[in-house]
Scaffold this active site. Structure first.
Site, PDB file in Angstrom:
ATOM      1  CE1 TYR A 283      71.920  15.760 -41.375  1.00  0.00           C
ATOM      2  CE2 TYR A 283      70.820  13.885 -40.351  1.00  0.00           C
ATOM      3  CZ  TYR A 283      71.611  14.414 -41.358  1.00  0.00           C
ATOM      4  OH  TYR A 283      72.087  13.601 -42.345  1.00  0.00           O
TER       5      TYR A 283
ATOM      6  CG  HIS B  81      75.250   8.457 -18.691  1.00  0.00           C
ATOM      7  ND1 HIS B  81      74.803   8.187 -17.424  1.00  0.00           N
ATOM      8  CD2 HIS B  81      74.418   7.795 -19.528  1.00  0.00           C
ATOM      9  CE1 HIS B  81      73.740   7.407 -17.487  1.00  0.00           C
ATOM     10  NE2 HIS B  81      73.499   7.147 -18.750  1.00  0.00           N
TER      11      HIS B  81
ATOM     12  NE  ARG C  55      71.003   1.261 -16.434  1.00  0.00           N
ATOM     13  CZ  ARG C  55      71.532   0.138 -16.895  1.00  0.00           C
ATOM     14  NH1 ARG C  55      70.749  -0.774 -17.429  1.00  0.00           N
ATOM     15  NH2 ARG C  55      72.828  -0.075 -16.816  1.00  0.00           N
TER      16      ARG C  55
END
Length: 753
Positions: free
Chosen positions: A129, A85, A39
């Protein structure tokens, strides 16, 4: 019908009886290792964390190369969290947004279309968007994934495959940097210039044993996407890179813009890395609104695509460097970017590397990639040559091959037996379409086979020679450098490396507007400050409370410090700018400092410069010399400087002129003694030495003077005349003497005035 009445197993039967500390430590260790390796820490070979690697891999599979169109970020994020993931969509999208921000990454890996945030600190639009595709940098970083350059592993659900790391030739770890917080460790790597890193890597290929200094001959220092100036000395930069720990002081890039009429403004064109412009403007504006930096009048943000912050000084006489030094100290126009080169090495072990070690690890990885890609290509060439040999046999015996295919139910074994073909060759011939038969021209087949044979020989020679591998890697790096060279728009260095001293201490005049004032204190300890330098004789007519009257009055400025000394020997310091105005009776000194139990006020005066000296003496005649800097204490509790003996109190505090060489002391018994100033000890605190000896009474007054000028005292009266005794030799004695009667005309109150 029989029913199985067997009870299900009790889940509590699986409980393991173990000590709590060992069970907790084992589980926490698993969590810590997972956080560190999967991570938070980047791999030294490709500079990526798993989330970034999976993002780019998913975009590659979606064919979002620079030449293709954009796709919605929601599509990319969905693929990433669905296939590779299994974490929150927002965290994945945030990571993707950072990869596209030109002010966050020196060499962006994602080309974003839409609102991806800005340097003001505004967030990106929602992923429904925005759109994105890969940049050329990302393509370079992933070059070789189809050529067995790295190992692949199953995804979390076993349905897909993903690369363990990227093979690309781009030095991403140091070029783009990284930051992260794991368990018990963290990483912080600033970005660097890719061309400089490639030059250093080429040097390491030729000289693997080169030291850190040799690497720093090519790598000047960090190269931030937002520019700025690194002002650390070369020794500090070298030390940070040699140990892998340290930091860099980064300042904004500014210039003076002259105006008609002699005015000027300071214009900031680049701000430090990681600083949000919006918050920076707020910091500066707060200084102006709170009047904490009076020499700055206004700040304007005139930025568009480029940063332009305009700073207006209070007047044209303000020193520009003083203005900027103050802002460097008070705002984020100067920040410290940490360096903690903590990464995962090729064994997935976290450790702190030096710059040379990190670059060498990346170079070693590129040799591994080069060999794996060469071996993969050799396998492909061998497969193709095998097929070409079969095609040539088919071409030379085309009629017989067609006859066998038409006549035989199982033509493959017949072809293998008659023409000594391999299974793959026979299968390829049988799978050819009729339209391909016209392409079977012997010369073309032999020309392709010869070219492949030549390439095969070159690759075999490459794998058999380390010198050839070094030459090949240097050639490949040279081509990459052309793409990211300093002459290109993307590769040109943005951050200057210029040593500069730390920002100077901010003069008090810069923090407080300098204005003249007249300080008035009453007998009962009420203090106030009148604007301007008024006639001190007129201060006696100021209004005081009933039963109170004037005691201290002197001229000062708002930038001065006021020294207050009390009978107990404690000294206090008050900023003149903090004194109450002259309206009303002022305020008690006790509201500004803690005067409890310290007795009455002995002196109130404007503080001389810190290197000047003061003569302090107690009522029993003991005293010493102290530096002004040793009595300044800007706290409510002040500083204990004089420790009077039992029954004694602090009697006087007098400034000592620079050329004074003698001290005159007079007692309540009207005895005067004169002795050299050099006989008095200079202390920072204490009781001091005996200045004059008494049979009865104590010290009345003392002062320093210059023996060559004689001793002067105030005669009193309305005219304020003074008298000077030129010859003081009759009163000259050793320190601690009793003295003799003063000259004729000395004041009856035993005060020098």
């Amino acid at each position: 019908m029989a029913t199985d009445l067997t009870d299900p197993p009790d889940p509590f039967d699986a409980i393991v009886d173990a000590p709590f500390d060992s069970a907790l430590s084992e589980r926490y260790l698993v969590y810590a290792l997972s956080t560190i390796t999967a991570r938070s820490l980047p791999d030294v070979r490709d500079g990526l964390k798993p989330v970034h690697r999976r993002l780019l891999w998913a975009m590659r599979l979606l064919r979002l190369d620079p030449a293709s169109g954009y796709k919605k970020c929601a599509r990319v994020v969905g693929d990433v969290i669905g296939k590779y993931h299994p974490h929150g969509d927002q965290s994945v999208y945030d990571a993707m947004v950072r990869l596209a921000q030109t002010f966050a990454l020196r060499y962006p890996l994602v080309d974003g279309q839409g609102n991806f945030g800005n340097i003001d600190g505004d967030n990106a639009a929602a992923y429904r968007y925005t759109e994105a595709r890969l940049t050329q940098v990302a393509i370079d970083l992933m070059a070789g994934l189809d050529e067995d350059a790295v190992e692949f592993r199953p995804t979390y659900n076993g349905e897909e495959q993903e690369p363990e790391l990227f093979p690309g030739l781009f030095p991403n770890l140091l070029a783009n940097g990284a930051s992260g917080i794991a368990v018990g460790m963290a990483t912080s790597i600033p970005p660097h210039n890719a061309a400089e890193l490639i030059d250093a890597a080429i040097m390491l290929i030729d000289r693997p044993e080169a030291d850190d200094a040799a690497v720093l001959a090519h790598v000047q220092g960090p190269d931030f996407p937002t520019g700025g100036i690194v002002v650390d000395p070369p020794t500090a930069i070298a030390e940070a890179y040699a140990t892998g720990r340290g930091g860099f002081r980064v300042r904004a890039l500014w210039r003076i813009e002259r105006e008609k009429g002699g005015g000027w403004s300071a214009v900031i064109d680049q701000i430090p890395y990681g600083v949000q412009k919006g918050k920076l403007i707020e910091q500066i504006a707060a200084l102006i609104n709170d009047r904490k930096f009076p020499i700055l009048a206004d700040v304007r943000d005139e930025s568009d695509a480029d940063i332009r912050i305009v700073l207006e000084p209070r007047s044209r006489t303000v020193d520009a460097q003083t203005l900027m030094d103050g802002l460097f100290r008070l705002t984020d126009l100067e920040t410290r970017v940490p360096l903690n080169l903590n990464v995962l090495d090729h064994t997935r072990t976290p450790r702190v590397m030096s710059l040379r070690e990190a670059l060498k690890a990346w170079v070693d990885h590129q040799f591994v990639v080069l060999r794996r890609r060469s071996e993969h290509r050799l396998g492909k060439i061998a497969d193709r040559i095998e097929l070409l040999n079969g095609y040539i046999v088919a071409y030379l015996n085309l009629d017989r091959v067609i006859a066998i295919i038409r006549a035989e139910d199982e033509p493959k074994p017949v072809l293998i037996a008659e023409f000594a073909l391999t299974d793959r060759q026979a299968e390829a011939i049988l799978n050819m379409r009729l339209r391909s038969l016209r392409k079977l021209e012997e010369m073309e087949l032999r020309r392709e086979r010869d070219a492949l044979s030549k390439e095969q020989a070159e690759l075999q020679a490459l794998l058999g020679s380390e010198a050839r591998q070094r030459t090949r890697l240097k050639r490949d790096l040279g081509k990459l450098r052309d793409r990211y060279g300093p002459e290109t728009a993307l590769g040109a260095r943005r951050t200057l490396i210029e040593e500069a001293a730390p920002a100077r201490d901010i003069p008090l005049e810069a923090m407080i507007e300098r204005e003249p004032i007249t300080v008035i204190a009453s007998q009962r300890g009420w203090i106030r400050a009148m604007k301007g330098h008024v006639d001190l004789a007129a201060t006696d007519a100021a209004k005081f409370r009933e039963g109170d009257g004037p005691r201290f009055a002197f001229h000062a400025h708002t930038t001065d410090k006021i020294i207050l000394a009390v009978a107990g020997g404690r000294f206090y310091t008050i900023g003149a700018d903090k004194l109450p105005g002259a309206r009303g009776f002022g305020e008690p000194l006790g509201t500004m400092v803690d005067l409890e139990g310290d007795g009455g006020i002995v002196t109130l005066m404007k503080a001389p410069p810190p290197d000047r000296r003061l003569l302090v003496a107690a009522s029993d005649g003991r005293g010493f010399v102290v530096r002004v800097g040793d009595v300044i204490a800007e706290t409510r509790k002040g500083r204990q400087v004089v420790n009077p003996r039992t029954g004694a109190t602090l009697r006087l505090v007098r400034p000592i002129a620079e050329d004074d060489d003698y001290i005159a002391a007079i007692g309540d018994n009207r005895k005067l003694v004169v002795f050299p100033l050099s006989e008095v000890a200079e202390l920072s605190r204490g009781q001091g030495v005996q200045l004059q000896r008494y049979r009865d009474g104590g010290l009345a007054d003392a002062r320093s003077f210059r023996m060559a000028d004689g001793l002067s005292w105030t005669m009193g009266g309305e005219q304020g005349r003074t008298r000077t005794e030129a010859d003081m030799s009759p009163w000259r004695a050793a320190r601690g003497a009793a003295g003799r009667m003063p000259p004729t005309g000395f004041p009856r109150d035993n005060r020098f005035g």
